[in-house]
Design a protein around this motif. Structure first.
Motif, PDB file in Angstrom:
ATOM      1  N   LEU A   5       7.056  -2.403  -9.220  1.00 32.80           N
ATOM      2  CA  LEU A   5       6.273  -1.904 -10.349  1.00 32.80           C
ATOM      3  C   LEU A   5       6.668  -2.603 -11.643  1.00 32.80           C
ATOM      4  N   ALA A 115       1.316  -1.087  -3.300  1.00 33.52           N
ATOM      5  CA  ALA A 115       1.258   0.193  -4.011  1.00 33.52           C
ATOM      6  C   ALA A 115       1.477   0.003  -5.512  1.00 33.52           C
ATOM      7  N   ALA A 116       2.389  -0.904  -5.872  1.00 33.24           N
ATOM      8  CA  ALA A 116       2.648  -1.156  -7.290  1.00 33.24           C
ATOM      9  C   ALA A 116       1.415  -1.739  -7.979  1.00 33.24           C
ATOM     10  N   ALA A 119      -1.066   1.027  -8.413  1.00 36.56           N
ATOM     11  CA  ALA A 119      -0.596   1.964  -9.441  1.00 36.56           C
ATOM     12  C   ALA A 119      -0.849   1.404 -10.840  1.00 36.56           C
ATOM     13  N   ALA A 122      -4.522   1.712 -11.574  1.00 37.41           N
ATOM     14  CA  ALA A 122      -4.909   3.086 -11.892  1.00 37.41           C
ATOM     15  C   ALA A 122      -4.522   3.447 -13.320  1.00 37.41           C
ATOM     16  N   GLY A 123      -3.285   3.131 -13.705  1.00 38.04           N
ATOM     17  CA  GLY A 123      -2.866   3.413 -15.081  1.00 38.04           C
ATOM     18  C   GLY A 123      -3.692   2.646 -16.095  1.00 38.04           C
ATOM     19  N   THR A 172     -11.049  -0.696  -4.620  1.00 43.64           N
ATOM     20  CA  THR A 172      -9.966  -1.063  -3.701  1.00 43.64           C
ATOM     21  C   THR A 172     -10.387  -2.089  -2.641  1.00 43.64           C
TER      22      THR A 172
END
Length: 259
Positions: A5, A115-116, A119, A122-123, A172
């Motif tokens: 991340l 996933a990072a 994420a 999304a943020g 996605t």
């Protein structure tokens, strides 16, 4: 996950992409405010000619509920392009910069890398939605539109954010296209195909059953008198999002064998 991340956030911080996307949504908010400025005075709209006609065609009412709905609709339409570009950039740049092989060789889990990236996307999308809402509210104050209340404003902002999240979930599969296609172009092609299909299917009246039409319909782009998409439409959006994340993760985990 923490290292992955931090690495993604560092890439974002050193890129111009955040500024470009923020500038795009600033323009979106400004256009919506201009439409309301025209609609608030029909005489001015007639004097402006074509621009006034375009504003009338937006179907928005010259009040706060209509203004916030217009912002949500613009977020749904523009969001697929902007959020799709963000996701495509996050995954596709690893191939254009020739860093994908380095990621595959790191001790960091490939699932954590994927996933990072999601994420961060999304943020990023939530911040852009809030940025659009704040700019819209600030631009709407001088317009002196009727119908303002705390409930209307809260509901309008919530609709903007939810529309943005629905749109983000649908991006996605573009991550998979950028990964499997090893670059930006396959994802861009998939993005435009989704946009075109959404417009056509919505025009045929089946948008509530086509995931890529759901965010716009939820935002009210079909106009008053049209029901928003039901639970099935939202479930289809969720299914597309989950499938896109799962397929992208599986691809990255098997990328060594995908030659």
């Amino acid at each position: 996950m923490r290292e992955a991340l931090l690495a993604e956030l560092l890439k974002v911080r050193r890129s111009l992409m955040p500024w470009l996307t923020a500038g795009t949504f600033t323009f979106v908010a400004a256009v919506c405010a201009i439409f309301m400025f025209i609609l608030a005075d029909p005489a001015r709209a007639r004097a402006l000619g074509l621009l006034g006609d375009k504003a009338q065609l937006s179907g928005a009412a010259a009040d706060w509920p209509g203004y916030l709905a217009l912002l949500a609709q613009a977020t749904g339409v523009g969001g697929l392009i902007i959020f799709g570009t963000v996701v495509t950039w996050l995954f596709g740049r690893e191939f254009s910069d020739r860093t994908a092989k380095d990621l595959l060789a790191l001790p960091t889990s490939r699932g954590a890398v994927v996933a990072a990236k999601f994420a961060v996307a999304a943020g990023w999308a939530v911040l852009l939605a809030l940025w659009t809402a704040v700019l819209g509210l600030l631009a709407g104050i001088p317009l002196d539109l009727p119908g303002a209340s705390s409930a209307v404003v809260a509901g309008g902002v919530a609709r903007i954010v939810v529309t943005a999240l629905l749109t983000l979930v649908l991006t996605t599969p573009f991550a998979l296209a950028a990964s499997a296609g090893r670059g930006y172009l396959p994802a861009v092609g998939a993005m435009f195909a989704a946009m075109f299909s959404a417009q056509v299917i919505a025009a045929l009246g089946y948008g509530a059953f086509f995931p890529y039409s759901v965010p716009g319909l939820y935002a009210g782009i079909a106009g008053p008198g049209h029901d928003p998409p039901g639970p099935l439409g939202h479930l289809l959006v969720l299914a597309v999002g989950v499938a896109g994340v799962a397929a992208t993760t599986i691809w990255w985990k098997r990328a060594d064998h995908d030659r």
